[in-house]
Design an enzyme around this catalytic site. Structure first.
Site, PDB file in Angstrom:
ATOM      1  N   GLY A  65      26.111  40.620  47.560  1.00  0.00           N
ATOM      2  CA  GLY A  65      26.837  41.347  46.519  1.00  0.00           C
ATOM      3  C   GLY A  65      26.128  41.302  45.177  1.00  0.00           C
ATOM      4  O   GLY A  65      25.020  40.752  45.045  1.00  0.00           O
TER       5      GLY A  65
ATOM      6  N   ASP B 231      27.499  37.336  54.955  1.00  0.00           N
ATOM      7  CA  ASP B 231      28.119  38.509  54.318  1.00  0.00           C
ATOM      8  C   ASP B 231      28.522  39.486  55.416  1.00  0.00           C
ATOM      9  O   ASP B 231      27.811  39.634  56.411  1.00  0.00           O
ATOM     10  CB  ASP B 231      27.110  39.174  53.357  1.00  0.00           C
ATOM     11  CG  ASP B 231      27.790  40.008  52.284  1.00  0.00           C
ATOM     12  OD1 ASP B 231      28.510  40.959  52.639  1.00  0.00           O
ATOM     13  OD2 ASP B 231      27.601  39.711  51.093  1.00  0.00           O
TER      14      ASP B 231
ATOM     15  N   SER C 207      37.884  33.768  38.069  1.00  0.00           N
ATOM     16  CA  SER C 207      37.825  34.859  37.089  1.00  0.00           C
ATOM     17  C   SER C 207      38.683  34.514  35.877  1.00  0.00           C
ATOM     18  O   SER C 207      39.728  33.863  36.011  1.00  0.00           O
ATOM     19  CB  SER C 207      38.375  36.129  37.750  1.00  0.00           C
ATOM     20  OG  SER C 207      38.572  37.141  36.798  1.00  0.00           O
TER      21      SER C 207
ATOM     22  N   TYR D 150      45.200  40.472  42.531  1.00  0.00           N
ATOM     23  CA  TYR D 150      43.836  39.932  42.568  1.00  0.00           C
ATOM     24  C   TYR D 150      43.772  38.588  41.837  1.00  0.00           C
ATOM     25  O   TYR D 150      43.268  37.587  42.367  1.00  0.00           O
ATOM     26  CB  TYR D 150      42.854  40.934  41.949  1.00  0.00           C
ATOM     27  CG  TYR D 150      41.503  40.328  41.661  1.00  0.00           C
ATOM     28  CD1 TYR D 150      40.634  39.992  42.698  1.00  0.00           C
ATOM     29  CD2 TYR D 150      41.094  40.057  40.354  1.00  0.00           C
ATOM     30  CE1 TYR D 150      39.396  39.410  42.436  1.00  0.00           C
ATOM     31  CE2 TYR D 150      39.861  39.480  40.086  1.00  0.00           C
ATOM     32  CZ  TYR D 150      39.026  39.156  41.129  1.00  0.00           C
ATOM     33  OH  TYR D 150      37.809  38.577  40.868  1.00  0.00           O
TER      34      TYR D 150
ATOM     35  N   LYS E 192      43.051  34.563  43.190  1.00  0.00           N
ATOM     36  CA  LYS E 192      42.036  33.641  42.653  1.00  0.00           C
ATOM     37  C   LYS E 192      42.683  32.330  42.229  1.00  0.00           C
ATOM     38  O   LYS E 192      42.155  31.246  42.475  1.00  0.00           O
ATOM     39  CB  LYS E 192      41.313  34.290  41.463  1.00  0.00           C
ATOM     40  CG  LYS E 192      40.355  35.402  41.866  1.00  0.00           C
ATOM     41  CD  LYS E 192      39.158  34.835  42.610  1.00  0.00           C
ATOM     42  CE  LYS E 192      38.214  35.910  43.102  1.00  0.00           C
ATOM     43  NZ  LYS E 192      37.134  35.390  43.951  1.00  0.00           N
TER      44      LYS E 192
ATOM     45  N   ASN F 146      34.804  49.468  36.601  1.00  0.00           N
ATOM     46  CA  ASN F 146      34.424  48.711  35.414  1.00  0.00           C
ATOM     47  C   ASN F 146      33.645  49.568  34.433  1.00  0.00           C
ATOM     48  O   ASN F 146      33.022  50.565  34.792  1.00  0.00           O
ATOM     49  CB  ASN F 146      33.618  47.471  35.809  1.00  0.00           C
ATOM     50  CG  ASN F 146      34.437  46.502  36.642  1.00  0.00           C
ATOM     51  OD1 ASN F 146      34.133  46.267  37.804  1.00  0.00           O
ATOM     52  ND2 ASN F 146      35.490  45.963  36.067  1.00  0.00           N
TER      53      ASN F 146
END
Ligand code: NAD
Ligand code: WQD
Length: 338
Positions: A10, A31, A124, A148, A152, A198
């Protein structure tokens, strides 16, 4: 150290592989390529001139994890594999808990079976939620506003409980702020598979002519120019934070969270202006409504990482925009440009 890197193909994982190998670590990737392409690892191999063993599969697969643990015998794990789209997480909460929490759980089980005691986890800044004060320090209350973010935070809790039961272990929880930028080679970078969620990849696609205009989500925030402010961090600085965290994990036990940001923040309009300077391209913008769930501003207090990890961000805003432009302009279709 021998380091298993889940999600290593990633965006952040690929940059981290290069920094790990540059410091003499041996890496192995797991992955499932749900958000990456195998060609990424070919580029990493070319840039590092080193072999990178890769296993294709899901981090929730116990038998595959046992095989990797037996064959590669990692001394530490860096766990990037996960899903990260905030909007998608609200529509598919079970899928997000399954991968982000279930993946971490499966990995810890496999680490226990193999006797691996160190993990670096991709968390995050979104775990903090609406700021009670800024900059956020690690003691700021955690109240994530998205599924999300809650996956986390749940994974962080799992790591703390795991450590509490196994005091000889070390779980380093890195709370990333807003990663941007690309490797100085312009060979690896961020390659969103769909419309970018983003800001930075969206700006880059407008600059290269793939999209007509940037929508600025609100210019009526309580910030100097009315647009949202974020603590953007160059992905190479972020990658180096993992190398520092690995060193820390070899010398400490515990389950400890660290903010990984620069301590500075820029508005959307400042990012657009900086990108125009870096690229020499005009970035048309339209002001639209605020995006649901967005906050006005966020910024890291990264002094714990500075002091305890011996890590500090060194890249400037110009480094962030110039490297993004070099990557985007030399790979207009991302890894499909190959
Ligand atoms: P990315 O999507 O580029 O990388 C994630 C990698 O994990 C991809 O290669 C994907 O194929 C792989 N993956 C996903 N689910 C998997 C599974 N079940 N099994 C095996 N592999 C799987 O994302 P990124 O930006 O590099 O983010 C890496 C990590 O950092 C994620 O956990 C993300 O939540 C976290 N994070 C990212 C940001 C950001 O803004 N990019 C910010 C904070 C935290
Ligand atoms: C930055 C600023 C937008 C796009 C998200 C996740 C967070 C973390 C990082 C994983 C905001 C504005 C954006 C656009 C815009 N990811 N913007 N037009 O929202 O701070 O964080 O990514 O952990 O969890 O929530 O980053 O890049 O989406 O937005 O005006 O097309 O740019 O409103 O002010 P965000 P972002």
């Amino acid at each position: 150290m021998r380091v298993l890197v889940t999600g290593g193909a990633g965006y952040i994982g690929s940059h981290t592989l290069l920094e790990l190998m540059a410091q003499g670590h041996e890496v192995c990737v797991l992955d499932n390529y749900c958000n990456a392409r195998p060609v990424v690892l070919d580029r990493v191999r070319n840039l590092s001139n080193r072999p990178v063993t890769a296993y294709t599969g899901d981090v929730r697969q116990a038998t595959l994890l046992d095989q990797v643990m037996a064959e590669f015998a990692p001394e530490a794990v860096i766990h990037f594999a996960g899903l990260k789209a905030v909007g998608e997480s609200m529509r598919d909460p079970l899928g997000y808990y399954d991968v982000n929490l279930g993946g971490t759980l499966a990995l810890l089980h496999a680490m226990d079976r193999a006797g691996v005691r160190r993990i670096i986890f991709s968390s995050s800044a979104t775990v903090y939620g609406d700021p009670e004060y800024l900059p956020y320090d690690e003691a700021h209350p955690t109240a994530p506003t998205s599924v999300y973010g809650r996956t986390k935070l749940a994974a962080e809790t799992l790591l703390r409980d795991w450590h509490a039961a196994h005091p000889e272990t070390c779980a380093v929880i890195l709370r990333y702020f807003n990663p941007v930028g690309a490797h100085p080679s312009a060979q690896i970078g961020e390659d969103p598979s769909d419309t970018p969620n983003n800001l930075m990849p969206f700006i880059a696609q407008v600059a290269v002519g793939k999209r007509g205009a940037l929508q600025i989500f609100g210019d009526d925030y309580d910030t100097p120019d009315g647009t949202g402010q974020r603590d953007y961090i160059h992905v190479v600085d972020l990658a180096r934070a993992h190398v520092a965290a690995l060193r820390y994990s070899a010398e400490h036990t515990g389950a400890r969270a660290f903010n990984i940001g620069t301590g500075e923040s820029y508005s959307v309009k400042q990012m657009v202006a900086a990108f125009q300077t870096a690229s020499g391209q005009d970035i048309p913008c339209q002001i639209t409504a605020r995006r649901t769930g967005d906050i006005a501003a966020m910024q890291a207090n990264a002094s714990r990482a500075n002091q305890e990890l011996g890590w500090k961000a060194t890249h400037s805003l110009a480094d962030m925009t110039q490297s993004t432009w070099a990557w985007q302009s030399q790979n207009p279709d991302g890894y499909e440009s190959d």
